[in-house]
Motif scaffolding. Structure first.
Motif, PDB file in Angstrom:
ATOM      1  N   TRP A 181       0.843  -1.188   0.000  1.00 49.18           N
ATOM      2  CA  TRP A 181       0.000   0.000   0.000  1.00 49.18           C
ATOM      3  C   TRP A 181       0.880   1.241   0.000  1.00 49.18           C
ATOM      4  CZ3 TRP A 181      -5.206   0.185  -0.596  1.00 49.18           C
ATOM      5  CH2 TRP A 181      -5.919  -1.000  -0.411  1.00 49.18           C
ATOM      6  N   ASP A 183       0.796   5.875  -0.236  1.00 46.13           N
ATOM      7  CA  ASP A 183       0.005   7.111  -0.293  1.00 46.13           C
ATOM      8  C   ASP A 183       0.021   7.668  -1.705  1.00 46.13           C
ATOM      9  OD1 ASP A 183      -0.835   7.247   2.286  1.00 46.13           O
ATOM     10  OD2 ASP A 183       0.724   8.628   2.958  1.00 46.13           O
ATOM     11  N   GLY A 208     -15.794   2.001  -2.139  1.00 42.03           N
ATOM     12  CA  GLY A 208     -15.494   1.287  -0.898  1.00 42.03           C
ATOM     13  C   GLY A 208     -14.457   0.185  -1.026  1.00 42.03           C
ATOM     14  N   ILE A 210     -11.210   0.411  -2.223  1.00 42.40           N
ATOM     15  CA  ILE A 210     -10.028   0.993  -1.578  1.00 42.40           C
ATOM     16  C   ILE A 210     -10.493   2.275  -0.887  1.00 42.40           C
ATOM     17  CG2 ILE A 210      -8.378   0.015  -3.243  1.00 42.40           C
ATOM     18  CD1 ILE A 210      -8.092   2.800  -4.469  1.00 42.40           C
ATOM     19  N   PRO A 211      -9.706   2.777   0.086  1.00 39.94           N
ATOM     20  CA  PRO A 211     -10.171   3.981   0.789  1.00 39.94           C
ATOM     21  C   PRO A 211     -10.458   5.134  -0.178  1.00 39.94           C
ATOM     22  CG  PRO A 211      -8.247   3.043   1.858  1.00 39.94           C
ATOM     23  CD  PRO A 211      -8.438   2.287   0.582  1.00 39.94           C
ATOM     24  N   GLU A 212     -11.495   5.916   0.143  1.00 39.17           N
ATOM     25  CA  GLU A 212     -11.867   7.055  -0.706  1.00 39.17           C
ATOM     26  C   GLU A 212     -10.778   8.136  -0.641  1.00 39.17           C
ATOM     27  OE1 GLU A 212     -14.576   7.074  -2.582  1.00 39.17           O
ATOM     28  OE2 GLU A 212     -15.200   5.131  -1.780  1.00 39.17           O
ATOM     29  N   ARG A 213     -10.730   8.988  -1.660  1.00 38.62           N
ATOM     30  CA  ARG A 213      -9.833  10.153  -1.609  1.00 38.62           C
ATOM     31  C   ARG A 213     -10.308  11.093  -0.529  1.00 38.62           C
ATOM     32  NH1 ARG A 213      -6.806  10.469  -6.118  1.00 38.62           N
ATOM     33  NH2 ARG A 213      -7.519   9.126  -7.803  1.00 38.62           N
ATOM     34  N   ARG A 231      -5.114   9.442  -1.019  1.00 38.97           N
ATOM     35  CA  ARG A 231      -5.764   8.174  -0.705  1.00 38.97           C
ATOM     36  C   ARG A 231      -4.678   7.101  -0.623  1.00 38.97           C
ATOM     37  NH1 ARG A 231      -8.674   5.935  -6.258  1.00 38.97           N
ATOM     38  NH2 ARG A 231      -6.744   5.697  -7.411  1.00 38.97           N
ATOM     39  N   SER A 232      -5.014   5.978  -0.045  1.00 41.92           N
ATOM     40  CA  SER A 232      -4.097   4.847  -0.052  1.00 41.92           C
ATOM     41  C   SER A 232      -4.441   4.000  -1.267  1.00 41.92           C
ATOM     42  CB  SER A 232      -4.289   4.000   1.208  1.00 41.92           C
ATOM     43  OG  SER A 232      -3.968   4.771   2.336  1.00 41.92           O
ATOM     44  N   ASN A 233      -3.398   3.515  -1.927  1.00 36.94           N
ATOM     45  CA  ASN A 233      -3.638   2.649  -3.084  1.00 36.94           C
ATOM     46  C   ASN A 233      -2.615   1.523  -3.109  1.00 36.94           C
ATOM     47  OD1 ASN A 233      -4.766   1.647  -5.399  1.00 36.94           O
ATOM     48  ND2 ASN A 233      -4.173   3.355  -6.716  1.00 36.94           N
TER      49      ASN A 233
END
Ligand SMILES: Cc1cc2nc3c(=O)[nH]c(=O)nc-3n(C[C@H](O)[C@H](O)[C@H](O)COP(=O)(O)OP(=O)(O)OC[C@H]3O[C@@H](n4cnc5c(N)ncnc54)[C@H](O)[C@@H]3O)c2cc1C
Length: 362
Positions: A181, A183, A208, A210-213, A231-233
Motif C-alpha cells: 500500500w 500514499d 469502498g 479501496i479507501p476514498e480520496r 488516498r491509499s492505493n
C-alpha cells in the motif's frame, strides 16, 4: 468533485511540523541527469474490453485471456480466474498457455492451484514483456474499454474480475514487498472530474473497495495548489513481482518453453488439447483481431530516493516510487506502434513535476 475541506489533521500526524505549521512530505530530486532508463510500452487495448472466452479451433479448445489495456496488472488474477473456470469446464488437465506477461503468469498459477499441469510457450519472458514496462499501480478501470462500445454486461464481468483480483492482492502483501500500500496524492489547481484524477480515464469504479480520496486542508500538505487529495492505493514492485510468481510457477512443476507462435498451425502442432491465449498484443495477427490496438505509454525512471515513498499525479504528469526506481509518466497515444522514447515527452513530464516540487513548501 465537491469534497469538503476538513478543519485540520484528522489523525495523529507524525509529519506535522508545529514550527512550520504544515504537514511535510519529502521533495523529489528531479533532473534529466537522474534519469537512468526510458521505456515505451504498448497497452493491448480493445474498445469492447478484454477478450475472455473459449473458442473451438479444429481439435483445440482455445481459451482467450488478452486485451487488458491499461489495467492488465490489476485485473490479471480476476480474468485469470475466469479463464481457469473455462479450462476447468473441459476434461483436460494438461494445458498449454501462450504468453509470459503478468496475465499469463497469474493464469498459469491459478491453473496449477486447480491441479493442472501447465506449460508456458512464449516468445519472450520477463523483463522482455510489455508487463515489465508498466507503472505498477492498482488501476482496474484504466483504459480497460471504450464504454461507448463495450456491451452493458461487460461492466459485471469487470466488477467480478476486479473484486477477485483485489482479494488476491491482499494475500501478496508482506511477501518481499512485491505488492504494498502507498500514499497517492493528487495535486491540482482546478477541481478535477473523477476520471481526471488518473491518467487512464477510468470509467468504472467500485465504491469502498479501496479507501476514498480525502481532500486535504492547507496545513495537511506542502503543495502550492488549491485542490489536493490523498488516498491509499495498492502498488506493485514489477521486477520482483514477476520474478516471484515465475519462480513459484516453476517450483510447482510448471515448464517454460521459448516458442514463438507465428500462425494458427503452430498452435495446432502443440501436444496439449486446451490452449490458453495470454499473448497480449501478440494475439492480434494470430487471431486476426482487428479491434486490438496499441495505446503507447512512455515512462522515465529516476534513481531511487529512499525518502520518496509515495505516488503523485498532477495535470499532465505523475510519478510513483517503486523499489527499482521512481517512474515518471505516463502518456497514452492511441494506435501508436512506435516504442522509441521521445525526449520531448520526457522533458515535458520532468518540467511539470519540477514546477510542483519547486513550489512545495519546505
Ligand atoms: C506505460 C504503461 C503503464 C501501465 N500501467 C499499468 C498500471 O499501473 N496498472 C495496471 O494494472 N496496468 C498497467 N498497464 C497495463 C499492463 O501493463 C498491461 O495490460 C499488461 O502488461 C498486459 O499483460 P499481458 O500479460 O496480457 O501482456 P504482455 O506483458 O505483453 O505479455 C504477452 C506475452 O505473450 C508473449 N507473446 C506475444 N506474442 C507471442 C507470439 N506470437 N508467440 C508466443 N508468445 C507471444 C510475449 O512474449 C509475452 O510473454 C500499463 C501499461 C503501460 C504500457
Amino acid at each position: 468533485m465537491s469534497l469538503p475541506v476538513p478543519p485540520g489533521p484528522q489523525y495523529a500526524d507524525k509529519q506535522f511540523y508545529i514550527n512550520r505549521g504544515y504537514h511535510q512530505i519529502p521533495k523529489l530530486r528531479l533532473s534529466m541527469d537522474r534519469i537512468v532508463k526510458e521505456t515505451v510500452g504498448l497497452r493491448p487495448f480493445r474498445p469492447s474490453g478484454p477478450r475472455i472466452e473459449a473458442e473451438q479451433l479444429g481439435s483445440k479448445t482455445i481459451v482467450h485471456n488478452y486485451g487488458h489495456g491499461g489495467s492488465g496488472w490489476s485485473l490479471s488474477w480476476g480474468t485469470g480466474n475466469m479463464a481457469r473456470n473455462l479450462v476447468m469446464a473441459t476434461p483436460e488437465r494438461k494445458i498449454a498457455l501462450l504468453g509470459c506477461g503478468t496475465v499469463g503468469i497469474a493464469t498459469a498459477r491459478l491453473l496449477q492451484e486447480s491441479g493442472c499441469e501447465v506449460t508456458i510457450y512464449t516468445k519472450d519472458v520477463p523483463p522482455n514483456v510489455t508487463s515489465n514496462l508498466a507503472t505498477g499501480t492498482w488501476s482496474p478501470a484504466s483504459r480497460v474499454c471504450d464504454p461507448a462500445v463495450a456491451k452493458p454486461e461487460f461492466r459485471g464481468v469487470w466488477e467480478d474480475a476486479t473484486r477477485y483480483s483485489f482479494r488476491r492482492f491482499q494475500f501478496l502483501l508482506g511477501l518481499n514487498d512485491i505488492a504494498c500500500w502507498t500514499d497517492e496524492y493528487s495535486v491540482r489547481n482546478e477541481v478535477p472530474t473523477a476520471s481526471e484524477h488518473s491518467a487512464g480515464g477510468e470509467v468504472y469504479e467500485i465504491p469502498g473497495l479501496i479507501p476514498e480520496r480525502v481532500r486535504l486542508g492547507k496545513k495537511e500538505h506542502p503543495f502550492a495548489a488549491d485542490f489536493v487529495t490523498r488516498r491509499s492505493n495498492l502498488m506493485f514492485n514489477i521486477p520482483s513481482y514477476l520474478h516471484y510468481h515465475l519462480q513459484d510457477f516453476l517450483a510447482f512443476g510448471g515448464k517454460v518453453k521459448i516458442h514463438e507462435i507465428k500462425k494458427l498451425e503452430d498452435i495446432d502442432a502443440l501436444p496439449e488439447k486446451v490452449v490458453v491465449n495470454c499473448m497480449g498484443l501478440g494475439a492480434k495477427p494470430i487471431f486476426n483481431d482487428d479491434e486490438l490496438i496499441p495505446v503507447s505509454g512512455q515512462l522515465s525512471c529516476l534513481i531511487p530516493q529512499s525518502d520518496i515513498q509515495y505516488k503523485l499525479s498532477t495535470e499532465g504528469a505523475n510519478f510513483i516510487a517503486r523499489k527499482d526506481g521512481i517512474y515518471l509518466g505516463s502518456n497514452g497515444i492511441v494506435g501508436n506502434w512506435d516504442t522509441t522514447p521521445s525526449k520531448e515527452q520526457t522533458e515535458k513530464v520532468v518540467g511539470i513535476l519540477q514546477e510542483v516540487m519547486k513550489n512545495m513548501r519546505g
